[in-house]
Design an enzyme around this catalytic site. Structure first.
Site, PDB file in Angstrom:
ATOM      1  N   HIS A 123       0.811  -1.218   0.000  1.00 31.34           N
ATOM      2  CA  HIS A 123       0.000   0.000   0.000  1.00 31.34           C
ATOM      3  C   HIS A 123       0.847   1.273   0.000  1.00 31.34           C
ATOM      4  O   HIS A 123       0.352   2.354  -0.310  1.00 31.34           O
ATOM      5  CB  HIS A 123      -0.989  -0.003   1.179  1.00 31.34           C
ATOM      6  CG  HIS A 123      -0.382   0.283   2.516  1.00 31.34           C
ATOM      7  ND1 HIS A 123      -0.076  -0.706   3.425  1.00 31.34           N
ATOM      8  CD2 HIS A 123      -0.031   1.454   3.120  1.00 31.34           C
ATOM      9  CE1 HIS A 123       0.417  -0.162   4.518  1.00 31.34           C
ATOM     10  NE2 HIS A 123       0.463   1.150   4.360  1.00 31.34           N
ATOM     11  N   ASP A 153       0.320  -7.687   1.688  1.00 30.23           N
ATOM     12  CA  ASP A 153       0.705  -6.267   1.707  1.00 30.23           C
ATOM     13  C   ASP A 153       2.221  -6.095   1.697  1.00 30.23           C
ATOM     14  O   ASP A 153       2.787  -5.310   2.469  1.00 30.23           O
ATOM     15  CB  ASP A 153       0.104  -5.565   2.917  1.00 30.23           C
ATOM     16  CG  ASP A 153       0.011  -4.048   2.705  1.00 30.23           C
ATOM     17  OD1 ASP A 153       0.334  -3.585   1.594  1.00 30.23           O
ATOM     18  OD2 ASP A 153      -0.375  -3.341   3.654  1.00 30.23           O
ATOM     19  N   SER A 228       4.694   2.648   7.945  1.00 36.21           N
ATOM     20  CA  SER A 228       4.339   1.490   7.119  1.00 36.21           C
ATOM     21  C   SER A 228       5.511   1.061   6.250  1.00 36.21           C
ATOM     22  O   SER A 228       6.123   1.882   5.560  1.00 36.21           O
ATOM     23  CB  SER A 228       3.142   1.824   6.231  1.00 36.21           C
ATOM     24  OG  SER A 228       1.972   1.936   6.979  1.00 36.21           O
TER      25      SER A 228
END
Length: 469
Positions: A123, A153, A228
């Site tokens: 993402h 992911d 992230s």
């Protein structure tokens, strides 16, 4: 004169009586209280507290921080967005209302080899037209996309550089709840930042992607927007997870963060390097977590494990003798308590690998070796299609790089518009389709009201596009 002498005498006598009363009734109880404070139980408590403080002080995070700070990078992705203004086209002609603008996204990444391979979240770089990586020493590189896996992911990038600092993979199966970990990343566009916490839980299923189940490591190390794709490391500086998500009503850290286990991330990276896509292995069983009702029906005391509701024909599970109502409790001696545990374990394995399956049947433990297989065929009820993976020879014959073939069709609307058996789905919403699992994932992650744009190769080798609402 006698009056004065009497007053002095009585005053002295009063002082003596007061001092005696103080010594007798007040000072002695104070000594008893002091003895109580110094009693043995209190001394033990103080000693335990000292050991606890010493234990905390002796936990050294500096080694892990030094090993990881320079191997965690800042990732910036640039994507082009197109906006169409129908009013401008109405007044100034077709095409005049179309404008493009750049959208910037940021996150973190982890260097995993000295020659420039970098792991991050899917993402973080999704839909990127340009990816830029900045090292902790401020050096900037353009990054090339090697591959992505939306299910876990995970994305793999590559920069042209040598002798880069990197982090070695640790074994995420070995970490324990309560163990210290560090989260390293670039929150709020700050340079590499280190936070500490403990492992709060393992095998956590957030159910964030519809039917897709994850097996996250949960920690209380502070993770915020920008973290992230960053590193979760143990006190030895080994990579045990890729920080991926937080649960928050504010968008910022409020207590817990979640990371993809390193064993899953490592397997994904190795598959992307070797095959260009993720090789997904299956046992060949269907079912779910064992619940109280199922345990009562089977007359067993345990309420943890994977309950087998069905076994696929010709699968490794069937060949090994697994049956309906068996309960899987271990895989390669790794405890399987939930569906997330099962999924998390299988995501570290490839087709044709053999695993030891420990299961319960009629109250007895059994262990068999099961050869894992690849999911080659899938029914997508939402689309009314049955799909089959294409091998390299079939792709070469069709002169395409990717796609899955339609082997059965029950969707009358699609049939009305001319879709036939033998058509090949090559992309959904501009994302390449490499396997039947890709189609299932893209359908599962579809948000309410989102339009699916499916590109197919027809029997004449022509591209056709269909829109599903």
């Amino acid at each position: 004169m006698k009056k004065i002498a009497s007053i002095v005498l009585f005053s002295a006598l009063g002082g003596i009586l007061t001092l005696g009363a103080y010594k007798l009734f007040l000072e002695n109880p104070q000594i008893v209280i002091e003895k109580a404070v110094e009693s043995k139980p209190n001394m033990v408590t103080a000693s335990n507290t000292s050991r606890l403080i010493a234990s905390t002080e002796n936990t050294d995070f500096t080694v892990a921080a030094e090993k990881t700070l320079n191997a965690v990078v800042h990732v910036k992705n640039t994507s082009l967005k197109t906006v169409r203004d129908p009013f401008a086209e109405l007044f100034y002609g077709q095409g005049s209302g179309i404008k493009q603008y750049s959208q910037i996204g940021t996150g973190s990444g982890v260097i995993i080899s000295s020659d420039g391979y970098i792991i991050t979240n899917n993402h973080v770089i999704k839909n990127a037209t340009e990816i830029e990586v900045t090292l902790n020493n401020k050096k900037v590189y353009k990054a090339k996309m090697i591959g992505t896996d939306s299910t876990n992911d995970i994305a793999l990038l590559k920069v042209e550089a040598t002798n880069l600092p990197y982090i070695v993979f640790g074994d995420s199966n070995e970490i324990k709840v309560g163990e210290w970990v560090l989260a390293v990343g670039n929150p709020y566009n700050l340079t590499s930042t280190v936070t500490a916490g403990i492992v709060s839980a393992k095998g956590r299923d957030l159910k964030r992607n519809g039917n897709i189940t994850d097996s996250f490591i949960q920690t209380d190390a502070a993770v915020n927007p920008g973290n992230s794709g960053g590193a979760l490391v143990n006190t030895r500086g080994e990579l045990v997870g890729i920080n991926t998500a937080i649960t928050s009503s504010t968008g910022s850290f409020i207590g817990y963060s979640f990371a993809v286990p390193s064993n899953i991330a490592k397997k994904v990276v190795e598959d992307l390097m070797e095959f260009g896509n993720v090789q997904k292995a299956i046992l060949g069983v269907s079912g779910g977590e064992l619940n109280n009702k199922a345990a009562e029906n089977l007359d067993i005391d345990i309420t943890e494990g994977f309950y087998i509701a069905g076994v696929a024909d010709n699968s490794g599970a069937e060949k090994a003798g697994l049956k309906k109502e068996d309960i899987i409790v271990k895989l390669n001696n790794v405890k399987i308590a939930t569906f997330a545990d099962l999924q998390g374990f299988l995501r570290t394995k490839r087709p044709n690998e053999t695993v030891a399956v420990t299961y319960l049947r009629n109250g007895k433990d059994y262990t068999v070796n099961v050869k894992l297989s690849k999911n080659e065929i899938s029914k997508v009820s939402t689309l009314g299609l049955e799909l089959k993976n294409l091998d390299k020879n079939e792709l070469k014959k069709l002169d395409i790089a990717n796609g899955v073939k339609i082997t059965e069709i029950s969707n009358k609307e699609l049939m009305y518009y001319g879709v036939k058996k033998g058509f090949v789905i090559i992309a959904i919403n501009n994302q390449k389709v490499n396997s039947v699992d890709d189609v299932n994932e893209m359908i599962a992650t579809k948000t309410e009201g989102e339009v699916l744009r499916i590109e197919m190769l027809n029997l004449n080798g022509e591209i056709e596009r269909y829109i599903f609402r």
